[in-house]
Write a protein that holds these residues in place. Sequence first.
Motif, PDB file in Angstrom:
ATOM      1  N   LYS A 108      77.019  57.661 -16.957  1.00 39.44           N
ATOM      2  CA  LYS A 108      76.801  56.492 -16.104  1.00 39.44           C
ATOM      3  C   LYS A 108      78.087  55.689 -15.937  1.00 39.44           C
ATOM      4  O   LYS A 108      78.328  55.112 -14.868  1.00 39.44           O
ATOM      5  N   LEU A 109      78.908  55.639 -16.986  1.00 44.53           N
ATOM      6  CA  LEU A 109      80.136  54.845 -16.916  1.00 44.53           C
ATOM      7  C   LEU A 109      81.133  55.403 -15.903  1.00 44.53           C
ATOM      8  O   LEU A 109      81.894  54.641 -15.298  1.00 44.53           O
ATOM      9  N   ILE A 110      81.152  56.708 -15.724  1.00 47.13           N
ATOM     10  CA  ILE A 110      82.112  57.296 -14.792  1.00 47.13           C
ATOM     11  C   ILE A 110      81.520  57.468 -13.390  1.00 47.13           C
ATOM     12  O   ILE A 110      82.207  57.955 -12.492  1.00 47.13           O
ATOM     13  N   ARG A 111      80.267  57.065 -13.205  1.00 41.94           N
ATOM     14  CA  ARG A 111      79.625  57.283 -11.904  1.00 41.94           C
ATOM     15  C   ARG A 111      80.208  56.398 -10.815  1.00 41.94           C
ATOM     16  O   ARG A 111      80.067  56.693  -9.624  1.00 41.94           O
ATOM     17  N   TYR A 112      80.871  55.307 -11.182  1.00 46.54           N
ATOM     18  CA  TYR A 112      81.457  54.460 -10.149  1.00 46.54           C
ATOM     19  C   TYR A 112      82.569  55.174  -9.392  1.00 46.54           C
ATOM     20  O   TYR A 112      83.000  54.714  -8.322  1.00 46.54           O
ATOM     21  N   LEU A 113      83.030  56.304  -9.932  1.00 47.77           N
ATOM     22  CA  LEU A 113      84.016  57.104  -9.208  1.00 47.77           C
ATOM     23  C   LEU A 113      83.413  57.781  -7.980  1.00 47.77           C
ATOM     24  O   LEU A 113      84.139  58.161  -7.060  1.00 47.77           O
ATOM     25  N   ASP A 114      82.092  57.947  -7.945  1.00 52.29           N
ATOM     26  CA  ASP A 114      81.450  58.749  -6.895  1.00 52.29           C
ATOM     27  C   ASP A 114      81.369  58.050  -5.549  1.00 52.29           C
ATOM     28  O   ASP A 114      81.169  58.711  -4.527  1.00 52.29           O
ATOM     29  N   LYS A 120      90.405  58.540 -12.424  1.00 47.69           N
ATOM     30  CA  LYS A 120      89.832  59.736 -13.036  1.00 47.69           C
ATOM     31  C   LYS A 120      90.688  60.285 -14.172  1.00 47.69           C
ATOM     32  O   LYS A 120      90.165  60.591 -15.259  1.00 47.69           O
ATOM     33  N   PRO A 121      92.027  60.420 -14.008  1.00 41.35           N
ATOM     34  CA  PRO A 121      92.850  60.869 -15.150  1.00 41.35           C
ATOM     35  C   PRO A 121      92.801  59.910 -16.340  1.00 41.35           C
ATOM     36  O   PRO A 121      92.807  60.347 -17.501  1.00 41.35           O
ATOM     37  N   LEU A 122      92.737  58.604 -16.054  1.00 45.37           N
ATOM     38  CA  LEU A 122      92.642  57.629 -17.145  1.00 45.37           C
ATOM     39  C   LEU A 122      91.333  57.805 -17.907  1.00 45.37           C
ATOM     40  O   LEU A 122      91.300  57.704 -19.150  1.00 45.37           O
ATOM     41  N   LEU A 123      90.257  58.056 -17.187  1.00 43.80           N
ATOM     42  CA  LEU A 123      88.964  58.252 -17.832  1.00 43.80           C
ATOM     43  C   LEU A 123      88.941  59.535 -18.660  1.00 43.80           C
ATOM     44  O   LEU A 123      88.376  59.566 -19.764  1.00 43.80           O
ATOM     45  N   GLU A 124      89.548  60.587 -18.155  1.00 43.44           N
ATOM     46  CA  GLU A 124      89.609  61.836 -18.922  1.00 43.44           C
ATOM     47  C   GLU A 124      90.412  61.651 -20.207  1.00 43.44           C
ATOM     48  O   GLU A 124      90.044  62.179 -21.264  1.00 43.44           O
ATOM     49  N   TYR A 139      65.418  51.414 -17.294  1.00 43.99           N
ATOM     50  CA  TYR A 139      65.737  51.738 -15.905  1.00 43.99           C
ATOM     51  C   TYR A 139      65.770  53.249 -15.663  1.00 43.99           C
ATOM     52  O   TYR A 139      65.857  53.679 -14.504  1.00 43.99           O
ATOM     53  N   GLU A 140      65.721  54.034 -16.725  1.00 43.33           N
ATOM     54  CA  GLU A 140      65.829  55.486 -16.578  1.00 43.33           C
ATOM     55  C   GLU A 140      64.670  56.073 -15.772  1.00 43.33           C
ATOM     56  O   GLU A 140      64.813  57.112 -15.120  1.00 43.33           O
ATOM     57  N   LYS A 141      63.505  55.420 -15.810  1.00 45.96           N
ATOM     58  CA  LYS A 141      62.326  55.980 -15.157  1.00 45.96           C
ATOM     59  C   LYS A 141      62.243  55.647 -13.671  1.00 45.96           C
ATOM     60  O   LYS A 141      61.320  56.090 -12.996  1.00 45.96           O
ATOM     61  N   THR A 142      63.175  54.850 -13.169  1.00 45.65           N
ATOM     62  CA  THR A 142      63.195  54.594 -11.731  1.00 45.65           C
ATOM     63  C   THR A 142      63.750  55.805 -10.988  1.00 45.65           C
ATOM     64  O   THR A 142      64.328  56.710 -11.591  1.00 45.65           O
ATOM     65  N   ASP A 143      63.575  55.815  -9.679  1.00 42.76           N
ATOM     66  CA  ASP A 143      64.096  56.909  -8.857  1.00 42.76           C
ATOM     67  C   ASP A 143      65.560  56.695  -8.476  1.00 42.76           C
ATOM     68  O   ASP A 143      66.132  57.516  -7.751  1.00 42.76           O
ATOM     69  N   ALA A 144      66.149  55.621  -8.955  1.00 42.58           N
ATOM     70  CA  ALA A 144      67.529  55.297  -8.585  1.00 42.58           C
ATOM     71  C   ALA A 144      68.524  56.137  -9.381  1.00 42.58           C
ATOM     72  O   ALA A 144      68.213  56.661 -10.450  1.00 42.58           O
ATOM     73  N   THR A 145      69.736  56.239  -8.842  1.00 38.45           N
ATOM     74  CA  THR A 145      70.853  56.854  -9.560  1.00 38.45           C
ATOM     75  C   THR A 145      71.572  55.747 -10.318  1.00 38.45           C
ATOM     76  O   THR A 145      72.150  54.840  -9.708  1.00 38.45           O
ATOM     77  N   LEU A 146      71.526  55.790 -11.642  1.00 37.02           N
ATOM     78  CA  LEU A 146      72.023  54.687 -12.461  1.00 37.02           C
ATOM     79  C   LEU A 146      73.539  54.720 -12.582  1.00 37.02           C
ATOM     80  O   LEU A 146      74.149  55.786 -12.741  1.00 37.02           O
ATOM     81  N   VAL A 147      74.132  53.538 -12.519  1.00 33.46           N
ATOM     82  CA  VAL A 147      75.572  53.359 -12.684  1.00 33.46           C
ATOM     83  C   VAL A 147      75.785  52.443 -13.881  1.00 33.46           C
ATOM     84  O   VAL A 147      75.146  51.391 -13.981  1.00 33.46           O
ATOM     85  N   GLY A 148      76.661  52.838 -14.791  1.00 31.69           N
ATOM     86  CA  GLY A 148      76.877  52.082 -16.014  1.00 31.69           C
ATOM     87  C   GLY A 148      77.746  50.852 -15.814  1.00 31.69           C
ATOM     88  O   GLY A 148      78.257  50.579 -14.722  1.00 31.69           O
ATOM     89  N   CYS A 149      77.930  50.120 -16.885  1.00 34.10           N
ATOM     90  CA  CYS A 149      78.676  48.855 -16.851  1.00 34.10           C
ATOM     91  C   CYS A 149      79.797  48.910 -17.883  1.00 34.10           C
ATOM     92  O   CYS A 149      79.543  48.959 -19.094  1.00 34.10           O
ATOM     93  N   TRP A 150      81.034  48.895 -17.408  1.00 32.33           N
ATOM     94  CA  TRP A 150      82.177  48.933 -18.317  1.00 32.33           C
ATOM     95  C   TRP A 150      82.361  47.606 -19.061  1.00 32.33           C
ATOM     96  O   TRP A 150      82.988  47.576 -20.127  1.00 32.33           O
ATOM     97  N   ALA A 151      81.815  46.514 -18.523  1.00 36.67           N
ATOM     98  CA  ALA A 151      81.917  45.239 -19.245  1.00 36.67           C
ATOM     99  C   ALA A 151      81.141  45.299 -20.549  1.00 36.67           C
ATOM    100  O   ALA A 151      81.576  44.752 -21.572  1.00 36.67           O
ATOM    101  N   HIS A 152      79.982  45.974 -20.544  1.00 34.98           N
ATOM    102  CA  HIS A 152      79.205  46.113 -21.775  1.00 34.98           C
ATOM    103  C   HIS A 152      79.939  47.005 -22.778  1.00 34.98           C
ATOM    104  O   HIS A 152      79.946  46.716 -23.986  1.00 34.98           O
TER     105      HIS A 152
END
Length: 526
Positions: free
Chosen positions: A440-446, A404-408, A337-350
């Motif tokens: 990608k994992l922290i992108r859901y904050l955006d 965000k503090p939990l992720l840091e 999926y890296e080669k698409t023009d999309a902004t990728l968001v990761g999956c915390w379940a994985h």
Amino acid sequence: MKKIPDTLPDDVELLKKMLLEQSALLAKHEQKLERKLAQKDKRIAKLERVNQQLSDKLQQLLERYNLKKYQKFSPSSETYEGEGEVLNEAEQLIEDESVATEPDTQTTESAEKAAKPRRPRITPELPRVDVIHDIDDKTCACCGHALHQMGEEVSEQIEFVPAQIRVLRNVRLKYSCRQCETNGTKVDIKIADVPAAVIPKSMATPSLLAQIISSKMHYGLPLYRQEQLFNQAGIELSRQTMSRWLITCADKLKPLLALMKAELLKQPVLWADETTVNVLDVEKSTCYMWVYGCGLEKSTGPKLVLFDYQDSRSSKHPCDFLSGFNGYLQVDGYAGYEKTDATLVGCWAHARRKFVEAQKAQGKGKTGKADVALNHIQKLYALESKLKTVPPDKKYDARQALAKPLLEQFKSWLDKSSESVTKESLLGVAITYSLNQWPKLIRYLDDGRLNIDNNRAERAVKPFVIGRKAWLFANTETGAEASAAMYSLVETAKINGLEPYDYLCRLLTELPKANTHEQLQQLLPY
């Protein structure tokens, strides 16, 4: 070394010479000893490395054994104890540097009471048939007078009536002119038009096609089993005929699916996943069914699920399908999926799943660093559980303030742990995966519209995976493409709260009459 004589000469020069020779021999001997010691040190270091490698290998084998044992004998649910609680602090029980490994010896003294089985619910819309149970003797045993009815006691049972199959006889009345027949002039015969059908000149009605499609795509019933069911009902309907019907329907549904894809690519947030499918007439051993979608079950706005069959897992397939899309795309860690023009968001379940594997590999009753990591992740999920019904803008603010503090904190723990954990161990693999996927994992904050994981895509592809266990493979690429079209309609109907059979009946009835863009829009399952 040369032995020193018992008597020494009186000549000073000779003594000096002897002393120098002895010193040279002594130095040479020391060098020889140093070389031997160096060789021994190298051997010891080599043995230590081999020993460490064997120890690591043994630990990896034990981890695999414990994980396989857990996978075989334990439930496969990914639910985690304390998922709804933020203050489930595993750190209070496990120190980061010295990990406790003693099993918990505390046992519960009282078992929970078994829940009473709930009776089946019967909706009031179902038809009721009264079965009267009366007594034979209606005289009083005491005085002999006639008894009168004082009331009744009613209990309900569920009766199953097998599906009814009937044959529709389309009778087209023909008309001619008697006067023209008498005069011998040309007689024009008029007859009612042939009813519009998805498959002209076929015995398949919309209800029959809807039953076949929903049985296979919704309930995972392969065509050969449906063939047996139809035979029991007195209808000789081969799986080859049903397969041709499905392929023809898929071809007629292309305009509708094109509208669904155009609507999908307009959305700001999509999710995607892929799974394998075997196709017999393709040289490649493994082909793939890709799934793309938008929206969640309880979210507002369009909710779509589209399947796309391709003969490989190449990155060009998502690039082609998502051409022109540059919004957010929530996916797993697959690099395609890296080669698409999309902004990728990761999956915390994985990411969590890998730490769960490391936790189960520790052995029963043992705790370790994997438990610490899972506790960090569960704090994030507990917060998301509380924000489930919150609007996106407020969800964004809450994530910035709390998540965000939990992720840091978790990132610091990952960096520190990566230096002390073997890379090849399951815990090392989990930590490495999280660090590699961290942007990608922290992108859901955006954005408050983003989800913490990609579980919606996995739920969408799961019916296909379950059905694949029954029918195992597709015969042709055309059949696989037809399956993709049918799964797209069924899953989109489901995510929008529609009953697939009812929707398909309406769709296949009205589709032959839909000749304009507006008429096709009215047939969309959302």
